[in-house]
Motif scaffolding. Structure first.
Motif, PDB file in Angstrom:
ATOM      1  N   VAL A 157     -62.284  22.961  47.747  1.00  0.00           N
ATOM      2  CA  VAL A 157     -61.415  23.424  48.855  1.00  0.00           C
ATOM      3  C   VAL A 157     -62.093  22.426  50.106  1.00  0.00           C
ATOM      4  CG1 VAL A 157     -60.607  25.108  50.690  1.00  0.00           C
ATOM      5  CG2 VAL A 157     -60.454  25.551  48.199  1.00  0.00           C
TER       6      VAL A 157
ATOM      7  N   ILE B  93     -51.580  23.756  49.840  1.00  0.00           N
ATOM      8  CA  ILE B  93     -51.109  24.959  49.752  1.00  0.00           C
ATOM      9  C   ILE B  93     -50.947  25.517  51.230  1.00  0.00           C
ATOM     10  CG2 ILE B  93     -51.787  27.365  49.379  1.00  0.00           C
ATOM     11  CD1 ILE B  93     -53.469  26.517  46.953  1.00  0.00           C
TER      12      ILE B  93
ATOM     13  N   LYS C 116     -56.143  28.984  50.142  1.00  0.00           N
ATOM     14  CA  LYS C 116     -56.788  28.134  49.316  1.00  0.00           C
ATOM     15  C   LYS C 116     -57.982  28.876  48.633  1.00  0.00           C
ATOM     16  CE  LYS C 116     -58.238  25.480  53.454  1.00  0.00           C
ATOM     17  NZ  LYS C 116     -57.944  26.414  54.102  1.00  0.00           N
TER      18      LYS C 116
ATOM     19  N   ILE D 254     -57.967  21.015  46.714  1.00  0.00           N
ATOM     20  CA  ILE D 254     -56.963  21.868  47.432  1.00  0.00           C
ATOM     21  C   ILE D 254     -57.150  21.875  49.018  1.00  0.00           C
ATOM     22  CG2 ILE D 254     -56.320  24.434  47.552  1.00  0.00           C
ATOM     23  CD1 ILE D 254     -57.421  24.800  44.674  1.00  0.00           C
ATOM     24  N   CYS D 255     -56.072  21.423  49.533  1.00  0.00           N
ATOM     25  CA  CYS D 255     -56.267  21.473  51.081  1.00  0.00           C
ATOM     26  C   CYS D 255     -55.065  22.301  51.561  1.00  0.00           C
ATOM     27  CB  CYS D 255     -56.054  20.132  51.485  1.00  0.00           C
ATOM     28  SG  CYS D 255     -54.478  19.046  51.021  1.00  0.00           S
TER      29      CYS D 255
END
Length: 245
Positions: free
Chosen positions: A195, A212, A46, A38-39
């Motif tokens: 993340v 996100i 995030k 997730i970035c």
């Protein structure tokens, strides 16, 4: 034949801090053994998203399930048994040795002390710092401390590992040793959510990348597709920004 339940399922998950909405109706399924990166920009939600998985943050709307168990105040302890988490600031107990840091949670959960020490030895070897078991956190480098934190999480033998920007507090020369440890976990099939802004790591390890921004999922897909051919201006701007940093 029923399809396999997701390891984690977010169904229209939203969260607010006061009047500020940090997550906006997030829908995301993560399969067992899947590796997700997730970035997103700072403040995009995030870290809040993954902290909701084990109720370090509580979502106010929508539903989260872990291995088919809906997350709520009655199930949180059951859900947490399946989850290990590694933070950017290590969070090791400074007054305990590395081995003691690794055994405290299993012993508290009722694991016999001898078995807990065997687990500590096994997982410290996996992250290649078995020679530092009797040292205190202050005697280790940042990269070694983060690998100790990973071993500590593994000692509870979780089914899912969450990583919240695990390299962001490290000096550049220490980043790769932590990423190599995470790559090793990915290779043995651990379900992982990470993340991170480490695009190279995402390309090598992730099955899927999720971008996100503003508390919502803007794009998701295979890392190569996402990072080489972004569809939205928001992702293009983000990639341009991190390439300059």
């Amino acid at each position: 034949m029923m399809s396999q339940l997701p390891a984690i399922q977010f169904d229209k998950v939203s969260k607010w801090y006061g009047s500020h909405q940090v997550l906006r109706s997030i829908c995301l399924d993560i399969k067992k053994n899947e590796k997700i990166v997730i970035c997103g920009p700072s403040g995009s939600g995030k870290s809040t998203l993954i902290r909701c998985v084990n109720w370090l943050e509580r979502h106010e709307a929508g539903d989260i399930s872990v291995n088919g168990v809906g997350l709520n105040r009655n199930t949180v302890n059951l859900v947490r048994r399946d989850i290990g988490m590694v933070f950017q600031s290590f969070n090791l107990f400074p007054h305990l040795t590395i081995e003691e840091n690794c055994t405290v949670a299993p012993v508290s959960a009722g694991i016999p002390r001898g078995e807990a020490r065997e687990r500590a030895d096994r997982y410290l070897k996996r992250v290649h710092i078995e020679g530092h078991a009797r040292k205190f956190p202050s005697e280790l480098s940042g990269g070694q401390q983060q690998r100790a934190a990973i071993a500590r999480a593994l000692c509870m033998e979780p089914k899912i590992m969450l990583f919240d920007e695990p390299t962001s507090a490290l000096d550049p020369e220490m980043v790769q040793e932590v990423l190599d440890t995470m790559i090793g976990l990915a290779e043995v099939g651990m379900t992982m959510i990470c993340v991170t802004h480490e695009i190279g790591f995402a390309r090598r390890v992730a099955d899927r990348a999720v971008f996100i921004d503003g508390g919502e999922i803007v794009e998701e897909g295979a890392p190569g597709d996402l990072f080489e051919a972004p569809r939205t201006r928001r992702l293009k701007d983000f990639l341009r920004h991190i390439s300059k940093s």
